[in-house]
Design a protein around this motif. Structure first.
Motif, PDB file in Angstrom:
ATOM      1  N   LEU A 402       5.075  10.879   0.305  1.00 53.44           N
ATOM      2  CA  LEU A 402       4.112  10.543   1.440  1.00 53.44           C
ATOM      3  C   LEU A 402       4.937  10.697   2.593  1.00 53.44           C
ATOM      4  N   THR A 403       4.486  10.976   3.816  1.00 51.59           N
ATOM      5  CA  THR A 403       5.196  10.959   5.136  1.00 51.59           C
ATOM      6  C   THR A 403       5.201   9.114   5.643  1.00 51.59           C
ATOM      7  N   GLY A 404       6.015   8.920   6.487  1.00 51.77           N
ATOM      8  CA  GLY A 404       5.848   7.583   6.901  1.00 51.77           C
ATOM      9  C   GLY A 404       4.453   7.088   7.210  1.00 51.77           C
ATOM     10  N   ARG A 405       3.612   8.009   7.761  1.00 51.53           N
ATOM     11  CA  ARG A 405       2.432   7.695   8.032  1.00 51.53           C
ATOM     12  C   ARG A 405       1.446   7.461   6.685  1.00 51.53           C
ATOM     13  N   GLY A 406       1.654   8.291   5.799  1.00 50.84           N
ATOM     14  CA  GLY A 406       1.178   8.184   4.621  1.00 50.84           C
ATOM     15  C   GLY A 406       1.643   6.961   3.854  1.00 50.84           C
ATOM     16  N   ASN A 407       2.782   6.567   3.937  1.00 47.82           N
ATOM     17  CA  ASN A 407       3.473   5.232   3.221  1.00 47.82           C
ATOM     18  C   ASN A 407       2.581   4.119   4.036  1.00 47.82           C
ATOM     19  N   ALA A 408       2.553   4.055   5.394  1.00 51.46           N
ATOM     20  CA  ALA A 408       1.650   2.939   6.136  1.00 51.46           C
ATOM     21  C   ALA A 408       0.412   2.969   5.474  1.00 51.46           C
ATOM     22  N   LEU A 409      -0.328   4.100   5.501  1.00 45.87           N
ATOM     23  CA  LEU A 409      -1.895   3.934   4.850  1.00 45.87           C
ATOM     24  C   LEU A 409      -1.687   3.469   3.393  1.00 45.87           C
ATOM     25  N   LEU A 410      -0.869   3.710   2.667  1.00 44.71           N
ATOM     26  CA  LEU A 410      -0.941   3.159   1.215  1.00 44.71           C
ATOM     27  C   LEU A 410      -0.455   1.832   1.312  1.00 44.71           C
ATOM     28  N   CYS A 411       0.546   1.353   2.320  1.00 43.27           N
ATOM     29  CA  CYS A 411       0.682  -0.164   2.409  1.00 43.27           C
ATOM     30  C   CYS A 411      -0.397  -0.965   2.700  1.00 43.27           C
ATOM     31  N   ASN A 412      -1.252  -0.471   3.684  1.00 41.32           N
ATOM     32  CA  ASN A 412      -2.495  -1.144   3.823  1.00 41.32           C
ATOM     33  C   ASN A 412      -3.312  -1.359   2.767  1.00 41.32           C
ATOM     34  N   GLU A 413      -3.188  -0.586   1.661  1.00 42.40           N
ATOM     35  CA  GLU A 413      -4.003  -0.596   0.487  1.00 42.40           C
ATOM     36  C   GLU A 413      -3.485  -1.827  -0.375  1.00 42.40           C
ATOM     37  N   ARG A 428      -2.406  -5.685   8.617  1.00 39.44           N
ATOM     38  CA  ARG A 428      -2.176  -4.449   8.332  1.00 39.44           C
ATOM     39  C   ARG A 428      -1.176  -3.734   9.195  1.00 39.44           C
ATOM     40  N   ALA A 429      -0.482  -2.500   8.749  1.00 43.28           N
ATOM     41  CA  ALA A 429       0.245  -1.936   9.517  1.00 43.28           C
ATOM     42  C   ALA A 429      -0.446  -0.681  10.446  1.00 43.28           C
TER      43      ALA A 429
END
Length: 441
Positions: A402-413, A428-429
């Motif tokens: 994932l990109t940083g953006r993808g990681n942030a979205l996953l982090c929110n999960e 959430r981020a």
């Protein structure tokens, strides 16, 4: 009179409009302290086919730790690469960037290219272990669940952070001590599948779900020991299920019907393949692949749903008739049977993960469901995001991580699952504060 009444209604409507208050951050049932993370590429911040500083700062582990700091958790120590490093992968190559490149037809287009002629090998040969401050991010690129117990684990990314030669990852986790963290996050298992899938299923190295494996027990027993080690003295935690890796851009970016034929190439292919029962038409056609079980000639067109890997040499496709006159070799293809085999193993792993999460009373984040939703396309704060290679915003240029953006979205999960399990209010981020694929200026 009617206009006056309408004016009064409007005024009263605005006057009575409810105020939406932001949540008050709270750790809930969690004890603020420090978080420890363990996993493979995603947890470490490996992206664009390399480990590099900015990727680590936008790793799943680091973003989660930053959000936990908002409810009282402490610093998060990572084995960081040098700030200006070009990054490095296991093959000694630098990270990828999006830049302009000429292909074999002398056409210039945007493409992933290496940022330097070689990777930062010096960083892999330099220890960053600090005896005064233990690492909290044990995201290690390439880490399999069974590798955690291997005292001879030969991984340069791990070697640069281990306390001493011969210490297995599980030893390092045990030595940190439960008093040095109160919460842990686990996202592991992708690398137990990916080498097999990235080989076109030509290597038989998926970690067995049960029983023994080359470096310890199978997936279930290995993961159970990891969770037991991390849970000592009552530390709480979260664990993630595993997504369907066969739907990552690395396996879907090139469609099976990407063979586009003009009249000249159409005639050539029909002359080659009509005698053995295959015909083609103008425009889009399915690529040809090797399949020893197909017929006496061992070739056939790809079927709908089969995967062509991103590792395929595209110049050979464009200029040297690979995938047409010369069928793709097995190493570049996942057939329907091979995809099914991988998906069955994923389902087995996820059954184990959910069972162990219940045994150790952990929060569970269903990343498999999240990956599916993003694959289908989502809108986040007005921005469309999906799995499209380069343009989708969520996956880096290697098509796997994932990109940083993808990681942030996953982090929110992860945060949603933590909040639900532990009655917390962790903010959430904001995923738009993190990078998608960066286009050249």
């Amino acid at each position: 009179m009617k206009q006056l009444f309408l004016f009064i209604v409007i005024i009263l409507s605005f006057g009575c409009k409810p105020k939406i208050e932001g949540i008050t951050p709270s750790s809930g049932e969690l004890t603020p302290g420090k978080i420890i993370c363990i996993g493979d590429n995603q947890m470490s911040g490996f992206a664009d086919d390399a480990l590099y500083y900015k990727g680590q700062m936008q790793s799943l582990g680091n973003i989660l730790a930053q959000q936990l700091q908002l409810v009282g958790f402490g610093d998060f120590n990572q084995p960081l690469m040098p700030v200006n490093s070009v990054g490095v992968n296991k093959d000694g190559l630098s990270r990828l960037e999006l830049s302009y490149k000429k292909d074999c037809q002398n056409t210039t287009s945007l493409s992933p290219v290496r940022i330097a002629s070689s990777g930062d090998l010096n960083a892999l040969n330099t220890s960053v272990f600090n005896p005064s401050e233990s690492f909290k991010n044990w995201g290690i690129p390439g880490l399999k669940v069974t590798d955690v117990f291997d005292s001879n684990y030969s991984n340069s990314f791990y070697s640069r952070m281990q306390s001493n030669t011969g210490a297995a990852v599980i030893d390092e986790l045990s030595n940190i001590g439960a008093n040095d963290y109160t919460f842990f996050a686990v996202f592991i298992g992708l690398e137990d599948l990916l080498p097999h899938a990235k080989s076109g299923a030509t290597s038989n190295d998926m970690t067995p779900t049960f029983g023994t494996a080359p470096a310890g027990d199978g997936f279930e027993n290995s993961l159970s020991v990891i969770l037991s080690t991390l849970s000592v003295n009552g530390a709480k935690g979260i664990i993630s299920t595993i997504p369907d890796i066969t739907k990552l851009p690395y396996f879907t970016a090139i469609p099976e019907n990407g063979l586009d034929l003009d009249s000249a190439n159409l005639e050539t292919l029909n002359n080659v393949y009509n005698p053995i029962g295959f015909s083609f038409e103008l425009g889009a056609n399915n690529f040809m692949i090797e399949d020893p079980n197909a017929n006496v000639f061992g070739v056939r067109p790809m079927q709908a749903g089969e995967r062509l890997l991103l590792s395929v040499p595209l110049d050979s496709v464009k200029c040297h008739k690979m995938g047409s006159v010369f069928p793709f070799r097995d190493e570049f293809i996942l057939t329907l049977d091979e995809i099914s085999e991988i998906q069955i193993r994923i389902d087995e792993y996820n059954t184990v993960i959910r069972s162990l999460a219940q045994e150790y009373d952990l929060a569970v984040v269903e990343t498999k469901e999240w990956y599916e939703s993003v694959n289908n396309g989502i809108t986040y704060n007005g921005s469309p995001l999906n799995f499209s290679f380069v343009s989708g915003g969520t996956f880096s240029l290697d098509g796997i991580n994932l990109t940083g953006r993808g990681n942030a979205l996953l982090c929110n999960e992860f945060i949603k699952a933590i909040n639900k399990k532990y009655n917390a209010q962790i903010p959430r981020a904001n995923a738009l504060e993190y990078d998608a694929v960066l286009f050249p200026q």
